[in-house]
Design an enzyme around this catalytic site. Sequence first.
Site, short mmCIF file in Angstrom:
data_model
loop_
_atom_site.label_atom_id
_atom_site.label_comp_id
_atom_site.label_asym_id
_atom_site.label_seq_id
_atom_site.Cartn_x
_atom_site.Cartn_y
_atom_site.Cartn_z
CD GLN A 4 -0.40 -1.57 3.05
OE1 GLN A 4 -0.14 -2.48 2.25
NE2 GLN A 4 -0.73 -1.78 4.31
CD GLU A 5 4.90 1.85 3.93
OE1 GLU A 5 5.93 1.35 3.42
OE2 GLU A 5 4.79 2.10 5.14
CG LEU A 6 5.51 0.27 -4.72
CD1 LEU A 6 6.77 1.11 -4.71
CD2 LEU A 6 5.84 -1.15 -5.16
#
Length: 822
Positions: A4-6
């Site tokens: 989700q960060e990427l």
Amino acid sequence: MVPQELAAIVERQGRNRGCIILPIFYMVDPRDVRHQSGPYRNAFRQHEQNVDEETIRIWKDALNKVGALKGWHVKSNDEQGAIADLVTGVVWSHLTKNNNVLEIDKLIGIDDHVEAVKESMALDSPCMKIVGIYGMGGIGKTTIAKAVYNNVSAQFDRCSFVENVREMLEQKDGVITLQKHIVSNILMVNIAESIVNNSEGIRAIRDRVSRFKFLVVLDDVDETFEFEKILGNMENFVSGSRFIFTSRNIKVLSMLADDIKLYRVQEMSHQHSLQLFCNYAFKKDIPPSNYETLSNDIVSVAAGLPLTLKVVGSLLFQEEEEIWRDKLKQLKEIPEQKVVDRLKISYDTLNEEAKRIFLDIACFFVGEDKEIAFYMWSDLGFFPTTNINILNQRSMIGIVVAGSRKKLIFQMHDQLRDIGREIVRQENRRHPWKTSRIWSKEKALNVLLNKKGTNQVEGIIMRYNNFEILKNLNKCFMNLSELRYLDINVSVLIDDFGDYIPNLRWLRLRNGPSDNFNVENLVILEVSSFSSLLFVNACTQMASKLKVLKLSGYWLNEFPQFPHSGSLEILELVDSFHHPLIRKDLDIGNLWNLKELRLGECGVREITGGRIGMMPWENLKVLYLDDCEVREITGGTLGTMPLENMKAMHLLPSSLTSLFIIKCPKLEWLPNLENLVNLTGLHIHGCPVLKEILGLQGLKSLETLSLSCLEAVRSVDGLDSPYSLKSIQINACSALERLASTASLSQRLCISIRNCPCLTEILGLGGLQPWETLHLHDVLRLRRLHGFETVPPLIMLGGVVIRNCPLLTSLAQEDRPLQLNG
């Protein structure tokens, strides 16, 4: 990194086309990232049981995009150091793109020299090349080297230009200093702590620098420079790298390498010499008819040396014809090879105070802050305003803006510096302790260790690190009654110190003592690396004329006492190693004359001014706040000005001439700036949540506007300083959509706008026909420069560099891409 960060990073790049993703594939194959194979396949099988289909698709798309990007693949721990250097360099190159330009003096006919040196460099050759530029002092070697550097630096991965190598190597640990300078420049990080001897320096150059295709220029080398002892084996460097050396001595260059390409800087032609001379004598290219013969005669005697032409031309500016004839006669009486004596003519015409200031600069203050030295000279009655102006007008010194703090520092051509130092040596060659200034650490140690001080000595620099020897410096300042400047890097001061040197005006001390003594005439106190306030407090309480207090590198849980007289005008507290759990209030309520307040990493929680109405803001001209932890400033009409952990600022003092706001990550609001009618410099950097900059239309004196890393500011409106504004620098303001002026600006102006992907409008700048420079880089959505209907096409303007602005058209009424690439 979790998916989700990427995905969030990729999504942000989609919204902000100026955002750059630099992937590091740490112990993972980029192909597995791109195709979600290997360990990713099993991970996604688990995610699919708990995450919806659309989210899984977004995550896979993000991995696919990042896996296809060019990055770095770390396969083992052994590779981490080398790749870390590469990553750091690439990131820094993006942040400082095209800031690699050196300022150069005007030199007529320089283009021919640049082309000749470039030919010697053989830029198309894959081999490593060394070029030497030689010629007598004052002939323009440094200027030519800088011009070549500016011309070709874009063709190299990394670049470094080091001036005054000869002087650097004369200093203690000069070889290590030079190595650190080169390595730091090439790696684009400060590696000062990692090199402690020249062997480690050579190893760092071999292992970390040599793999780049680089350009290194080392200016003014002499016989003390040995290539292999400083830079290592020539075979270590990769193909395509280039070294350029400048020297007065062809033998020095010839010994550097067998295949070095040498270029001799010839004397200027008579035509070019006349033009350069007239630029300084008349402020134009040709002489008036009644001075034509005299000008040609003086140029002939000057023998084509740029420095002589500048100095003599400046000396004769606005002088009567009889003065010209007298100086011409003097020049003719000096043999052609006696260049120093010709330059000394200008020194001989100075008044006594100007001579003393010139010698102070030559011996102590090249590269130093002009304003600080000004206080000492003022107190001594040297009339620095008038005399510094005289020295500058006569081209005997230069004054340039330097560093992030935009300080004015002294510059001086090395030949003029050598002339000044030679004048001091001639005061007494046999007994240096009977000369007025001592800048050599060996001679200074000899004078102090053997108690040879005399009342002729006015200034001493002694930066010596042998503490065992320094223990013997008891009563070492005896007989130095006229000493007014002391720069010493260790505590050798004793209780009766003040009785020995009662006229001391400026004390620079490292490793401050704990002794308590009287220095009642002190005007400037700079102390670093100390752990006791006894000495500092003694000075501040006894020195009723103290104007400047600069403290750095101290380990304290409290702040010093300030002069009761309120005399202090500059206060700087930086780099204090305070206890991390202790924050102190800084009370400056009695400093009614304070003009500059500079704070950085100093543990200040709140700046206060005693009771209401006592805040000394009516005289404050420079407020510099850098990475400090101040939460608020209170008192008087200032209101509250929170910084590090606060949301807003309130009213600022109208006396400000410079405002620096650096690294305030929670700052959302600034006060309306319209009352700052005296402000000449506005610098706001690293305030990512700042939303607006209001009141620019009131800044009638503004000369420099510098904004960077402001992620929430959408518009910069109201620039209305048509006669003062000189520079607009905007970088990495990712949300900025609009830049507008309320009036046509007529001042020659330098504009640089970089990495502003949302900027679509630049309005009201149509009067900029005489622009000095316009740089637009990575302004992806900019389509038109409104207001340019009244000017020629941009291609006709000088200094235009436009890169990666794909939608920009040449004029507002046309609709075709502007074809400019630099």
